[in-house]
Design a protein around this motif. Structure first.
Motif, mmCIF file in Angstrom:
data_model
loop_
_atom_site.group_PDB
_atom_site.id
_atom_site.type_symbol
_atom_site.label_atom_id
_atom_site.label_comp_id
_atom_site.label_asym_id
_atom_site.label_seq_id
_atom_site.Cartn_x
_atom_site.Cartn_y
_atom_site.Cartn_z
ATOM 1 N N VAL A 110 61.446 37.616 32.780
ATOM 2 C CA VAL A 110 61.229 37.466 31.342
ATOM 3 C C VAL A 110 60.675 36.074 31.068
ATOM 4 O O VAL A 110 61.220 35.076 31.545
ATOM 5 C CB VAL A 110 62.540 37.675 30.565
ATOM 6 N N SER A 111 59.595 36.018 30.319
ATOM 7 C CA SER A 111 59.040 34.728 29.900
ATOM 8 C C SER A 111 59.652 34.342 28.562
ATOM 9 O O SER A 111 59.509 35.073 27.571
ATOM 10 C CB SER A 111 57.514 34.809 29.777
ATOM 11 N N LEU A 112 60.338 33.226 28.529
ATOM 12 C CA LEU A 112 60.986 32.784 27.299
ATOM 13 C C LEU A 112 59.989 32.244 26.287
ATOM 14 O O LEU A 112 60.360 31.972 25.140
ATOM 15 C CB LEU A 112 62.048 31.731 27.620
ATOM 16 N N ASP A 113 58.741 32.087 26.716
ATOM 17 C CA ASP A 113 57.698 31.596 25.805
ATOM 18 C C ASP A 113 56.840 32.723 25.249
ATOM 19 O O ASP A 113 56.028 32.496 24.341
ATOM 20 C CB ASP A 113 56.793 30.598 26.535
ATOM 21 N N ASP A 114 56.996 33.917 25.780
ATOM 22 C CA ASP A 114 56.174 35.052 25.347
ATOM 23 C C ASP A 114 56.965 35.897 24.350
ATOM 24 O O ASP A 114 57.934 36.560 24.709
ATOM 25 C CB ASP A 114 55.780 35.898 26.558
ATOM 26 N N MET A 115 56.543 35.877 23.099
ATOM 27 C CA MET A 115 57.240 36.625 22.050
ATOM 28 C C MET A 115 56.941 38.121 22.100
ATOM 29 O O MET A 115 57.595 38.916 21.434
ATOM 30 C CB MET A 115 56.839 36.099 20.661
ATOM 31 N N CYS A 116 55.914 38.523 22.859
ATOM 32 C CA CYS A 116 55.545 39.946 23.009
ATOM 33 C C CYS A 116 55.402 40.639 21.657
ATOM 34 O O CYS A 116 55.736 41.821 21.510
ATOM 35 C CB CYS A 116 56.588 40.685 23.850
ATOM 36 N N GLN A 117 54.900 39.928 20.676
ATOM 37 C CA GLN A 117 54.881 40.453 19.315
ATOM 38 C C GLN A 117 54.058 41.721 19.183
ATOM 39 O O GLN A 117 54.373 42.590 18.357
ATOM 40 C CB GLN A 117 54.349 39.384 18.359
#
Length: 404
Positions: A381-388
């Motif tokens: 999981v990338s904590l910087d990628d909001m996957c909006q």
């Protein structure tokens, strides 16, 4: 993987107020800043073992508390017993391992500890170390036999109920480290799944007692009434999971089928009120917003811990959404006849601002080998990628159309 849960609050029956983990036992007002400290405190209520100070005779529920007392009150420093070797997780992370079954570091991070592989079974627990008494069981049972019964009903829970409502991670669940309220809510369903009349009667009895406790202690979990509750507060996931299970079983009781987890019958108005409070609490804590979910973790956290923790929150949110949908369709008519307002604050698909759960095989993996084999193809999981672009809310119109 008995400890891969949500560090923000994997299994804590706590208050939604900031940094407050409060003991749920009646008459006890103890609170702690850390979840593991609460779990250890609750052990005092559940265990018969005591540690006596040889200097003043005072008794303590934990050996480390006795050591601290001896050091502070009597000026005697006792050496701590460290593990002769680190567990596999601590060794891989190059972190200090203090030992224990599981070790304290793995317990804190909610990841599986290799030290628990051989000694972590229910059979190796000392008598009296199981969760507190489940109604309808033999009061004269020794602690070990009682724990085995509890383990049996938990297994039935995962066999009969979990396939329909998979929002508790099976691989991380360990009755020794879970809050009693969640364990007993699962035991209720396990008792019902036996199809035996005596066990189902016991399930109804325990469900009633849990219901009284839920309502009596609502101020401890209802974030909608807490003035300081916000998205940065600790999320009492375990308590909310227990409440959701409690509400689902109310549906089951309404149908009175042997095993019916489809929630086809209406939800009683009183339980609809609990569901409303649960939705408002999650909404107040910002649990449906992916950036808030990601903010609970750091880059230094183990990737497996982060993955399972985030998946658990997403799956809980979706289960809550499904229950709200069932309640909206089946309970409004009954509530109107009851003389109350038929309009309630249900959970809409537009509020689910997070991506769908992913990799169900990995979520259902049990054991290190199975996890490792499946996890090799799973990206951290990338904590910087909001996957909006993948948020469920983007497709709310489609969901609501098919739910008409």
């Amino acid at each position: 993987m008995a400890s891969l849960g949500n560090e923000s609050d994997r299994r804590s029956p706590t208050s939604p107020c900031c940094h407050a983990f409060r003991c749920h036992f009646p008459g006890c007002s103890a609170s702690y800043r850390r979840k593991e400290h609460l779990h250890r405190h609750e052990g005092k209520h559940l265990q018969q073992q005591s540690f006596k100070c040889s200097n003043c005779g005072r008794e303590f529920g934990r050996s480390d508390t006795l050591r601290r007392h001896v050091r502070q009150r009597h000026g005697i420093i006792e050496p701590l017993k460290r593990a002769q070797r680190a567990c596999e997780s601590c060794h891989a992370a190059k972190s200090r391992c203090e030992g224990g079954v599981p070790c304290d570091e793995c317990l804190r991070r909610k990841i599986q500890c290799s030290f628990a592989d051989s000694a972590g079974t229910v059979e190796n627990q000392p008598p009296g170390s199981s969760i507190h008494h489940v109604p309808s069981m033999n009061h004269n049972q020794p602690g070990l036999q009682h724990a085995e019964k509890t383990e049996q009903y938990i297994r039935l829970y995962f066999e009969a109920f979990h396939p329909s409502w998979p929002f508790i991670h099976k691989a991380i669940f360990d009755i020794r480290h879970e809050t009693p309220f969640l364990v007993q809510s699962m035991v209720v369903i396990g008792l019902w799944a036996t199809r035996k009349q005596s066990a189902q009667s016991a399930a109804v009895e325990l469900h009633g007692k849990l219901d009284l406790a839920l309502r009596d202690q609502q101020e401890k979990w209802d974030a909608s009434e807490a003035t300081e509750a916000c998205s940065t507060c600790v999320w009492p996931i375990a308590m909310y999971q227990a409440i959701l299970l409690h509400i689902i079983f109310s549906f089951v009781l309404s149908s009175r089928a042997d095993i019916d987890f489809d929630l086809k019958i209406s939800l009683p108005p009183a339980d609809l009120g609990l569901l409303e409070a649960l939705v408002r609490s999650c909404r107040r804590l910002g649990m449906f917003y992916y950036p808030n979910i990601l903010s609970k973790y750091e880059e230094t956290d183990l990737a497996s811990f982060v993955w399972v923790s985030i998946e658990e929150i997403k799956r809980f949110n979706i289960a809550l959404y499904k229950v709200c949908g069932k309640a909206s369709k089946t309970s409004i008519r009954d509530r109107t006849h009851d003389g109350t307002n038929a309009v309630w604050s249900s959970l809409s698909a537009g509020e689910l601002q997070f991506p769908l759960p992913r990799n169900c095989p990995l979520w259902n993996a049990v054991g290190k080998n199975e996890w490792t084999a499946i996890a090799k193809d799973e990206k951290p999981v990338s904590l910087d990628d909001m996957c909006q672009q993948n948020w469920i809310s983007n497709f709310a119109g489609v969901l609501e159309f098919f739910e008409l």
